[in-house]
Scaffold this motif. Structure first.
Motif, PDB file in Angstrom:
ATOM      1  N   LEU A   1     -59.665  33.212 -50.656  1.00  0.00           N
ATOM      2  CA  LEU A   1     -59.074  33.745 -51.895  1.00  0.00           C
ATOM      3  C   LEU A   1     -57.764  33.062 -52.324  1.00  0.00           C
ATOM      4  CD1 LEU A   1     -60.421  35.813 -53.664  1.00  0.00           C
ATOM      5  CD2 LEU A   1     -58.981  37.591 -52.659  1.00  0.00           C
ATOM      6  N   PRO A   2     -56.802  32.806 -51.403  1.00  0.00           N
ATOM      7  CA  PRO A   2     -55.572  32.133 -51.839  1.00  0.00           C
ATOM      8  C   PRO A   2     -55.836  30.762 -52.450  1.00  0.00           C
ATOM      9  CG  PRO A   2     -55.248  33.137 -49.679  1.00  0.00           C
ATOM     10  CD  PRO A   2     -56.722  33.226 -49.975  1.00  0.00           C
ATOM     11  N   ALA A   3     -56.837  30.037 -51.920  1.00  0.00           N
ATOM     12  CA  ALA A   3     -57.166  28.722 -52.471  1.00  0.00           C
ATOM     13  C   ALA A   3     -57.770  28.853 -53.870  1.00  0.00           C
ATOM     14  CB  ALA A   3     -58.136  27.990 -51.538  1.00  0.00           C
ATOM     15  N   TYR A   4     -58.643  29.834 -54.068  1.00  0.00           N
ATOM     16  CA  TYR A   4     -59.236  30.053 -55.394  1.00  0.00           C
ATOM     17  C   TYR A   4     -58.145  30.378 -56.418  1.00  0.00           C
ATOM     18  CZ  TYR A   4     -64.162  30.207 -53.793  1.00  0.00           C
ATOM     19  OH  TYR A   4     -65.409  29.909 -53.308  1.00  0.00           O
TER      20      TYR A   4
ATOM     21  N   GLY B   1     -50.904  31.572 -54.900  1.00  0.00           N
ATOM     22  CA  GLY B   1     -51.736  31.572 -53.699  1.00  0.00           C
ATOM     23  C   GLY B   1     -51.044  32.226 -52.519  1.00  0.00           C
ATOM     24  N   THR B   2     -49.735  31.963 -52.384  1.00  0.00           N
ATOM     25  CA  THR B   2     -48.975  32.550 -51.282  1.00  0.00           C
ATOM     26  C   THR B   2     -48.854  34.065 -51.457  1.00  0.00           C
ATOM     27  OG1 THR B   2     -47.753  30.469 -51.093  1.00  0.00           O
ATOM     28  CG2 THR B   2     -46.818  32.379 -49.959  1.00  0.00           C
ATOM     29  N   ILE B   3     -48.684  34.503 -52.704  1.00  0.00           N
ATOM     30  CA  ILE B   3     -48.618  35.949 -52.976  1.00  0.00           C
ATOM     31  C   ILE B   3     -49.946  36.619 -52.610  1.00  0.00           C
ATOM     32  CG2 ILE B   3     -48.491  37.690 -54.823  1.00  0.00           C
ATOM     33  CD1 ILE B   3     -46.335  35.912 -56.153  1.00  0.00           C
ATOM     34  N   ILE B   4     -51.072  35.940 -52.890  1.00  0.00           N
ATOM     35  CA  ILE B   4     -52.380  36.494 -52.501  1.00  0.00           C
ATOM     36  C   ILE B   4     -52.442  36.654 -50.976  1.00  0.00           C
ATOM     37  CG2 ILE B   4     -54.888  36.095 -52.485  1.00  0.00           C
ATOM     38  CD1 ILE B   4     -53.712  36.862 -55.253  1.00  0.00           C
ATOM     39  N   GLY B   5     -51.952  35.649 -50.241  1.00  0.00           N
ATOM     40  CA  GLY B   5     -51.901  35.747 -48.780  1.00  0.00           C
ATOM     41  C   GLY B   5     -51.034  36.921 -48.327  1.00  0.00           C
ATOM     42  N   LEU B   6     -49.907  37.104 -49.004  1.00  0.00           N
ATOM     43  CA  LEU B   6     -49.007  38.222 -48.690  1.00  0.00           C
ATOM     44  C   LEU B   6     -49.719  39.562 -48.909  1.00  0.00           C
ATOM     45  CD1 LEU B   6     -46.096  39.381 -48.138  1.00  0.00           C
ATOM     46  CD2 LEU B   6     -45.709  39.190 -50.590  1.00  0.00           C
ATOM     47  N   LEU B   7     -50.411  39.683 -50.048  1.00  0.00           N
ATOM     48  CA  LEU B   7     -51.147  40.926 -50.341  1.00  0.00           C
ATOM     49  C   LEU B   7     -52.240  41.159 -49.309  1.00  0.00           C
ATOM     50  CD1 LEU B   7     -51.465  40.686 -54.256  1.00  0.00           C
ATOM     51  CD2 LEU B   7     -49.909  42.122 -52.922  1.00  0.00           C
ATOM     52  N   GLN B   8     -52.938  40.087 -48.912  1.00  0.00           N
ATOM     53  CA  GLN B   8     -53.976  40.226 -47.879  1.00  0.00           C
ATOM     54  C   GLN B   8     -53.361  40.734 -46.574  1.00  0.00           C
ATOM     55  OE1 GLN B   8     -55.543  36.137 -48.134  1.00  0.00           O
ATOM     56  NE2 GLN B   8     -57.520  37.004 -48.664  1.00  0.00           N
TER      57      GLN B   8
ATOM     58  N   ALA C   1     -53.628  43.378 -41.124  1.00  0.00           N
ATOM     59  CA  ALA C   1     -52.752  42.671 -40.177  1.00  0.00           C
ATOM     60  C   ALA C   1     -53.498  41.484 -39.571  1.00  0.00           C
ATOM     61  CB  ALA C   1     -52.341  43.641 -39.069  1.00  0.00           C
ATOM     62  N   PRO C   2     -52.780  40.481 -39.040  1.00  0.00           N
ATOM     63  CA  PRO C   2     -51.327  40.368 -39.016  1.00  0.00           C
ATOM     64  C   PRO C   2     -50.767  39.749 -40.306  1.00  0.00           C
ATOM     65  CG  PRO C   2     -52.327  38.640 -37.664  1.00  0.00           C
ATOM     66  CD  PRO C   2     -53.460  39.449 -38.227  1.00  0.00           C
ATOM     67  N   LEU C   3     -49.686  40.341 -40.768  1.00  0.00           N
ATOM     68  CA  LEU C   3     -49.075  39.922 -42.031  1.00  0.00           C
ATOM     69  C   LEU C   3     -48.652  38.461 -42.003  1.00  0.00           C
ATOM     70  CD1 LEU C   3     -47.728  40.799 -44.836  1.00  0.00           C
ATOM     71  CD2 LEU C   3     -45.653  41.071 -43.525  1.00  0.00           C
TER      72      LEU C   3
ATOM     73  N   HIS D   1     -51.553  35.951 -42.367  1.00  0.00           N
ATOM     74  CA  HIS D   1     -52.092  35.917 -43.730  1.00  0.00           C
ATOM     75  C   HIS D   1     -51.147  35.187 -44.682  1.00  0.00           C
ATOM     76  CE1 HIS D   1     -55.907  37.969 -43.658  1.00  0.00           C
ATOM     77  NE2 HIS D   1     -55.397  38.885 -42.850  1.00  0.00           N
ATOM     78  N   LEU D   2     -49.857  35.452 -44.509  1.00  0.00           N
ATOM     79  CA  LEU D   2     -48.857  34.813 -45.368  1.00  0.00           C
ATOM     80  C   LEU D   2     -48.898  33.290 -45.176  1.00  0.00           C
ATOM     81  CD1 LEU D   2     -46.561  35.390 -47.356  1.00  0.00           C
ATOM     82  CD2 LEU D   2     -45.015  35.603 -45.408  1.00  0.00           C
ATOM     83  N   LEU D   3     -48.906  32.859 -43.911  1.00  0.00           N
ATOM     84  CA  LEU D   3     -48.949  31.430 -43.607  1.00  0.00           C
ATOM     85  C   LEU D   3     -50.264  30.813 -44.087  1.00  0.00           C
ATOM     86  CD1 LEU D   3     -47.505  29.062 -42.287  1.00  0.00           C
ATOM     87  CD2 LEU D   3     -48.491  29.729 -40.089  1.00  0.00           C
ATOM     88  N   LEU D   4     -51.375  31.537 -43.858  1.00  0.00           N
ATOM     89  CA  LEU D   4     -52.676  31.055 -44.322  1.00  0.00           C
ATOM     90  C   LEU D   4     -52.692  30.928 -45.845  1.00  0.00           C
ATOM     91  CD1 LEU D   4     -55.651  32.807 -42.468  1.00  0.00           C
ATOM     92  CD2 LEU D   4     -55.223  30.346 -42.725  1.00  0.00           C
ATOM     93  N   GLY D   5     -52.116  31.912 -46.519  1.00  0.00           N
ATOM     94  CA  GLY D   5     -52.060  31.885 -47.986  1.00  0.00           C
ATOM     95  C   GLY D   5     -51.330  30.645 -48.472  1.00  0.00           C
ATOM     96  N   PHE D   6     -50.199  30.375 -47.837  1.00  0.00           N
ATOM     97  CA  PHE D   6     -49.407  29.197 -48.226  1.00  0.00           C
ATOM     98  C   PHE D   6     -50.179  27.905 -47.952  1.00  0.00           C
ATOM     99  CE2 PHE D   6     -46.419  25.797 -47.108  1.00  0.00           C
ATOM    100  CZ  PHE D   6     -45.679  25.725 -48.282  1.00  0.00           C
TER     101      PHE D   6
END
Ligand code: CTP
Ligand code: MG
Length: 172
Positions: free
Chosen positions: A20-23, A67-74, A79-81, A84-89
């Protein structure tokens, strides 16, 4: 029967959830892009533009933030936050860099900005997103296969909607 059906649907849902963050990073520049191009108008040694006017700083930074915000929301939902945040970025960065690679190759092939490069247009962002995300998480081969299959039609459908909404000059 229900168990058999839930298998592939679960797999497709988790593939979309993962990517999702990539999309979002790939689609956000349609709305947020504009202004000075990333290559600042500079040309490559072949005399053609490095990336062209379709790749802007605003689009790149906007896509990275979205994309990073989507990772944050995920991460807030699941968890783990931190992961997801790092993956989003990383997925967002990879999607945007992959899109740049695609434009760079298109310009070297003499395809003008907005011209179609089937395959490259739909898959380069996903491949580079998966590569950049791999130090954080490598999804199962099923998820990777699903993403390679569903991304081209999803990308084409999104672009068509963007065209209908007047965000894009071409329907693909
Ligand atoms: N966009 C942007 N910055 C980016 C990526 C995209 O501003 N880093 C915006 C541009 O307005 C671009 C639109 O999103 O026209 C659609 O992106 P894309 O289809 O990737 O660009 P094209 O215009 O088709 O250019 P190219 O041929 O280089 O892919
Ligand atoms: Mg395009």
């Amino acid at each position: 029967m229900i168990e058999k059906l839930s298998g592939p649907i679960d797999a497709i849902a988790s593939a979309i959830w993962f990517i999702l963050p990539a999309y979002f990073a790939n689609a956000a520049p349609l709305v947020l892009g504009g202004g000075p191009p990333l290559d600042m108008g500079n040309k490559f040694s072949d005399g053609r533009r490095i990336f062209g006017d379709g790749k802007t700083t605003r689009g790149f930074v906007g896509g990275l933030i979205v994309g990073t915000i989507i990772g944050l929301l995920q991460g807030i939902f699941q968890a783990p936050l931190g992961e997801h945040l790092l993956l989003g970025f990383m997925l967002a960065l990879g999607a945007l860099l992959g899109d740049l690679v695609s434009s760079f190759i298109k310009r070297r092939l003499g395809i003008e900005r907005g011209g179609a490069a089937p395959g490259l247009d739909q898959l380069s962002f996903i491949v580079v997103a998966l590569i950049l995300a791999s130090p954080v998480k490598v999804p199962s081969w099923q998820v990777i296969a699903i993403l390679l299959i569903i991304t081209p039609p999803i990308h084409l459908a999104t672009n068509f909607v963007g065209y209908k909404l007047g965000l894009k000059s071409r329907p693909y």
